[in-house]
Enzyme design. Structure first.
Site, mmCIF file in Angstrom:
data_model
loop_
_atom_site.group_PDB
_atom_site.id
_atom_site.type_symbol
_atom_site.label_atom_id
_atom_site.label_comp_id
_atom_site.label_asym_id
_atom_site.label_seq_id
_atom_site.Cartn_x
_atom_site.Cartn_y
_atom_site.Cartn_z
ATOM 1 N N PHE A 387 0.938 -1.130 0.030
ATOM 2 C CA PHE A 387 -0.143 -0.026 -0.002
ATOM 3 C C PHE A 387 1.094 1.122 -0.291
ATOM 4 O O PHE A 387 0.511 2.365 0.799
ATOM 5 C CB PHE A 387 -0.951 -0.018 1.193
ATOM 6 C CG PHE A 387 -1.691 -1.720 1.766
ATOM 7 C CD1 PHE A 387 -2.991 -2.165 0.557
ATOM 8 C CD2 PHE A 387 -1.282 -2.169 2.445
ATOM 9 C CE1 PHE A 387 -2.791 -3.252 0.668
ATOM 10 C CE2 PHE A 387 -1.405 -3.114 2.992
ATOM 11 C CZ PHE A 387 -3.263 -3.506 1.972
ATOM 12 N N CYS A 388 1.831 0.965 -0.848
ATOM 13 C CA CYS A 388 2.999 2.915 -1.248
ATOM 14 C C CYS A 388 3.038 2.981 0.526
ATOM 15 O O CYS A 388 3.784 4.145 0.771
ATOM 16 C CB CYS A 388 1.511 3.311 -1.446
ATOM 17 S SG CYS A 388 1.362 3.523 -2.948
#
Ligand code: PLP
Length: 495
Positions: A387-388
């Protein structure tokens, strides 16, 4: 809705602001849209990926449609539509500022594309000098980390054993770097655990050390009331960023709010039309903020959409939204805790300090496989991976530096199949207990091995795909083609 001969769009029913949580669900575009499943049937889509991007409020869409006959380029047009659009666009800036409690006499609201652009802009605009320090944390989205690394010396504060930001460590780091510290950059809520950050307390520590505070509010703004507080309050937030596509207005706008004097100084980070008062062949006099910081023709429609979304959030009330999401989160946690072999991350007894982000893993089932089954057999939209926020996820999963080195080498060699990760289900204000029930029931099926598809791992992307699942996307949405255009092959036909 129909078009009259005057070109004005009139509506069968007037635009209507929902007032309660109960009214909200029907006011979200696309809720219950049928989605195709692997077995050839369809079921109403369950959307649990709101932390990535939310659907639009119907009120937002209606406002945009109603505005479109008046749409025109802003600021330098002299015709009525341009004057009207300018008025509306400028008012949208004020709406955003008021929503986050900014003093608009001394602060400016700059429209950007998204939170990522806000952080990059601020990093360039602060004019860091050699030796300047930015303190951030390992809990950050890459958008609140990499932009600072470009231009300053970055110090990352770690987490506690329960996964929460080490606020005592943050305070020590702030005190240690006083003098060289220019900015503390911290999220308002995490996109991995949903933990909220005590931003006003951190603001006081930052200000005592002579630093400013930037709050990445991408995950906070849709869920909690924000108050930047008066400029002279020690707990004041100096800079704040948000993304409209996470606030039910996915029309390409973000906002950076911060002191007028900061953006009045120096040159804008991007130059071109709109940013200047006067230009000669060898000089330019800069316009005032926010115009100076919104180079080129701005996204007027995006601004209108964001202001409309804020009207809905305010109409229902951020307190009511927070209470509803907290109740839903408590329900989800209680149900997920009972799923065998499932590990939940970021647990806390105090749900007032957590927004509705649920990350988990099922023992022995790859996170990408879980997410693929959810989509193909459950019609449920979740997300998986890091998720970054790679550093945070790897810390929570206790990936050692040695393992990290091996993983990096594998990625460089084109293989993402062993990348660690989690599955994430994230709640919006319109989700219901039934959505959670659908999630849990599908997870229980996965734990029991009761999924039907054969899933194939694509090493290059790290994603699993169900074999023989080739939905006809064109059945659900397609651009109309002029008669003479040859039909486009679908991705599955091409492969
Ligand atoms: C905490 C956080 N910060 C920043 C971002 C970046 O937002 P955007 O992609 O809208 O720039 C995200 C996106 O997921 C996020 O969750």
């Amino acid at each position: 809705m129909h078009q009259t001969t005057t070109g004005t769009i009139t509506r069968a029913t007037p635009r209507r602001l929902p007032r309660t949580i109960g009214e909200l669900r029907d006011e979200v575009v696309g809720v219950g849209t049928p989605a195709p499943l692997l077995d050839g049937t369809e079921r109403p889509y369950v959307f649990l990926d709101n932390a990535a991007s939310t659907p639009a409020f119907r009120y937002v869409l209606d406002t945009v449609v109603e505005f479109m006959p008046w749409y025109s380029g802003v600021h330098r047009g002299t015709g009525f539509k341009s004057l009207l659009a300018t008025e509306v666009f400028d008012a949208a800036h004020d709406t955003v500022g008021e929503f986050v409690g900014a003093d608009l006499g001394t602060n400016t609201v700059i429209f950007t594309k998204n939170t990522t652009e806000c952080a990059n802009k601020l990093s360039r605009r602060l004019g860091f000098a050699s030796g300047d320090v930015v303190i951030t944390s390992v809990t950050e989205h890459h958008s609140n980390d990499l932009p600072w690394r470009r231009n300053a010396e970055v110090v990352h504060v770690g987490i506690l054993p329960d996964g929460r930001l080490d606020t005592a460590g943050l305070r020590r780091a702030i005190e240690r770097h006083a003098g060289r510290l220019r900015l503390v950059a911290i999220n308002g809520a995490s996109n991995i655990t949903g933990f909220c950050t005590p931003v006003h307390e951190i603001a006081r520590w930052a200000h005592e050390a002579g630093s400013a505070l930037f709050v990445d509010a991408a995950q906070l703004a849709p869920h909690r009331r924000i108050n930047m507080l008066p400029d002279n309050d020690p707990g004041h937030i100096d800079f704040l960023a948000l993304s409209a596509h996470k606030m039910y207005a996915p029309f390409g706008t973000g906002a950076l709010i911060g002191p007028l004097r900061v953006f009045a100084e120096g040159a804008p980070d991007m130059v071109g039309g709109g940013v200047v008062e006067i230009v000669t062949v060898d000089s330019a006099v800069w316009n005032r903020p926010p115009h100076k910081e919104e180079a080129g023709s701005p996204n007027v429609v995006g601004g209108v959409a964001l202001a409309a979304a804020i009207a809905v959030l305010r109409s229902v009330g951020m307190e009511a939204i927070a209470a509803h999401e907290r109740e839903l989160l408590a329900y989800a946690i209680s149900r997920l805790k009972k799923v065998k072999n499932l590990t939940l991350y970021g647990l806390t007894d105090d749900l007032s300090e957590k927004v509705g982000v649920l990350t988990f893993n099922i023992d022995g089932v790859h996170h990408a496989l879980v997410a693929a089954i959810m989509g193909a057999e459950g019609g449920i939209g979740v997300r998986n991976g890091c998720f970054c926020a790679h550093p945070y996820v790897k810390e929570l999963l206790k990936v050692t530096p040695e393992e990290d080195r091996v993983l990096t080498a594998e990625v460089l060699a084109g293989d993402k199949s062993r990348l660690p990760g989690m599955v994430r289900a994230s709640l919006g204000c319109y989700n219901t207990r039934e959505d959670i029930d659908a999630l849990v029931s599908m997870l229980e099926r996965i734990v029991r091995g009761e999924y039907r598809g054969h899933y194939v791992l694509d090493r290059a992307s790290g994603a699993y795909r169900a074999e023989n699942f080739r939905p006809d996307y064109q059945k659900y949405f397609a651009f109309e083609q002029p008669a003479h255009t040859p039909a486009r092959r679908t991705a599955s036909e091409a492969s």
